[in-house]
Design an enzyme around this catalytic site. Structure first.
Site, PDB file in Angstrom:
ATOM      1  N   GLY A   1      12.491  -0.286   1.976  1.00  0.00           N
ATOM      2  CA  GLY A   1      12.185  -1.720   1.988  1.00  0.00           C
ATOM      3  C   GLY A   1      11.976  -2.274   3.387  1.00  0.00           C
TER       4      GLY A   1
ATOM      5  N   ARG B   1      -3.261  13.258   1.978  1.00  0.00           N
ATOM      6  CA  ARG B   1      -3.611  11.894   1.562  1.00  0.00           C
ATOM      7  C   ARG B   1      -4.822  11.921   0.625  1.00  0.00           C
ATOM      8  NH1 ARG B   1      -0.798   8.282   5.098  1.00  0.00           N
ATOM      9  NH2 ARG B   1      -0.550   9.047   7.213  1.00  0.00           N
TER      10      ARG B   1
ATOM     11  N   ASP C   1      10.139   1.991  -0.218  1.00  0.00           N
ATOM     12  CA  ASP C   1      11.175   3.017  -0.161  1.00  0.00           C
ATOM     13  C   ASP C   1      12.477   2.330   0.295  1.00  0.00           C
ATOM     14  OD1 ASP C   1      12.640   5.335   0.397  1.00  0.00           O
ATOM     15  OD2 ASP C   1      10.914   6.423   1.144  1.00  0.00           O
TER      16      ASP C   1
ATOM     17  N   LYS D   1      10.547   3.228  -5.121  1.00  0.00           N
ATOM     18  CA  LYS D   1      11.659   4.182  -5.183  1.00  0.00           C
ATOM     19  C   LYS D   1      12.952   3.399  -4.992  1.00  0.00           C
ATOM     20  CE  LYS D   1      10.034   8.458  -3.000  1.00  0.00           C
ATOM     21  NZ  LYS D   1      10.199   9.260  -1.768  1.00  0.00           N
TER      22      LYS D   1
ATOM     23  N   GLY E   1      -0.727   4.398   4.525  1.00  0.00           N
ATOM     24  CA  GLY E   1      -0.671   4.887   3.153  1.00  0.00           C
ATOM     25  C   GLY E   1      -1.383   4.037   2.117  1.00  0.00           C
TER      26      GLY E   1
ATOM     27  N   GLU F   1       0.942  -2.499  -0.558  1.00  0.00           N
ATOM     28  CA  GLU F   1       1.734  -1.331  -0.145  1.00  0.00           C
ATOM     29  C   GLU F   1       1.527  -0.197  -1.139  1.00  0.00           C
ATOM     30  OE1 GLU F   1       3.409   0.009   2.117  1.00  0.00           O
ATOM     31  OE2 GLU F   1       4.861  -1.294   3.094  1.00  0.00           O
ATOM     32  N   ASP F   2       1.516   1.010  -0.633  1.00  0.00           N
ATOM     33  CA  ASP F   2       1.473   2.152  -1.536  1.00  0.00           C
ATOM     34  C   ASP F   2       2.844   2.389  -2.157  1.00  0.00           C
ATOM     35  OD1 ASP F   2       2.066   2.670   1.165  1.00  0.00           O
ATOM     36  OD2 ASP F   2       1.895   4.821   0.859  1.00  0.00           O
TER      37      ASP F   2
HETATM   38  C1  PRP Z   1       5.241   4.650   4.152  1.00  0.00           C
HETATM   39  C2  PRP Z   1       4.548   3.790   3.124  1.00  0.00           C
HETATM   40  C3  PRP Z   1       5.139   2.438   3.306  1.00  0.00           C
HETATM   41  C4  PRP Z   1       6.503   2.720   3.900  1.00  0.00           C
HETATM   42  C5  PRP Z   1       7.566   2.498   2.878  1.00  0.00           C
HETATM   43  O1  PRP Z   1       4.562   4.545   5.349  1.00  0.00           O
HETATM   44  O2  PRP Z   1       3.166   3.806   3.318  1.00  0.00           O
HETATM   45  O3  PRP Z   1       4.379   1.664   4.182  1.00  0.00           O
HETATM   46  O4  PRP Z   1       6.532   4.102   4.287  1.00  0.00           O
HETATM   47  O5  PRP Z   1       8.803   2.916   3.378  1.00  0.00           O
HETATM   48  P1  PRP Z   1      10.008   1.914   3.627  1.00  0.00           P
HETATM   49  O6  PRP Z   1      10.174   1.087   2.399  1.00  0.00           O
HETATM   50  O7  PRP Z   1      11.175   2.863   3.836  1.00  0.00           O
HETATM   51  O8  PRP Z   1       9.715   1.120   4.846  1.00  0.00           O
HETATM   52  P2  PRP Z   1       4.855   5.556   6.564  1.00  0.00           P
HETATM   53  O9  PRP Z   1       5.843   4.923   7.508  1.00  0.00           O
HETATM   54  O10 PRP Z   1       5.189   6.908   6.028  1.00  0.00           O
HETATM   55  O11 PRP Z   1       3.481   5.586   7.319  1.00  0.00           O
HETATM   56  P3  PRP Z   1       2.025   5.954   6.766  1.00  0.00           P
HETATM   57  O12 PRP Z   1       1.737   4.974   5.658  1.00  0.00           O
HETATM   58  O13 PRP Z   1       1.161   5.759   7.944  1.00  0.00           O
HETATM   59  O14 PRP Z   1       2.048   7.370   6.288  1.00  0.00           O
END
Ligand code: PRP
Length: 174
Positions: free
Chosen positions: A105, A165, A103, A131, A42, A99-100
């Protein structure tokens, strides 16, 4: 896409946020060099924009890939490392994790622990979005773009089943 996606953050707002974050980072890292480590997938759009705003020399761009297990559970989710960085690249360097979104964490916690073990000179993180309502593990976000409500979002690198994306803005699709 679901009917009536709601534009939450426009491309212009994102761009202004990236400029603000890069200014803060440049102030803090004046006279130093940075290694950027993006958390795939992401973060790749945000990292690309942020990097091009930074005046601080970026001497290396690396990526790590994590995968979540136990999605949907409250307490048993764990994060596996699918691709990592050569410790020799990180050792003794000023490392900024990109990080994008933070969530639960869990991804950030794993990424920071992984990189801290490689003994960087310093380790901080920048996240475009937070978030906080979803947090399960405490995370210090050194540079934060925006706090958002607990809605399902896509765009600017963030997917829904790997799609959307490519959207230049960030949309809520819940
Ligand atoms: C998303 C986002 C962060 C992570 C945050 O990635 O890019 O890396 O979730 O969530 P967390 O705080 O609950 O760990 P995802 O696992 O969806 O994979 P992607 O980036 O490949 O879509």
């Amino acid at each position: 896409m679901q009917p009536n996606p709601t534009l939450l953050i426009s491309p212009d707002e994102i761009a202004a946020t990236v400029v603000r974050l890069s200014t803060l980072i440049d102030q803090d890292y004046a006279g130093q060099e940075l290694v950027l480590v993006g958390v795939l997938k992401g973060s790749f759009v945000f990292l690309a924009d942020l990097m091009r705003q930074l005046q601080t020399p970026v001497v290396r761009v690396e990526f790590i890939r994590l995968s979540s297990y136990g999605a949907g559970t409250v307490s048993s989710g764990s994060v596996a490392v699918q691709a990592t960085v050569d410790p020799a690249i990180v050792s003794g360097k000023h490392v900024l994790v990109v990080e994008d979104i933070v969530d639960t964490g869990r991804s950030t916690t794993k990424a920071l622990a992984l990189l801290q073990d490689m003994q960087p000179a310093s380790l901080q993180m920048v996240a475009l979005l937070d978030k906080p309502e979803r947090r399960e593990l405490p995370v210090t976000i050194d540079y934060l773009g925006m706090t958002i409500p607990d809605r399902f979002i896509v765009g600017y690198g963030i997917d829904w089943d790997e799609k959307y994306r490519q959207l230049p803005g960030i949309y809520a699709v819940d």
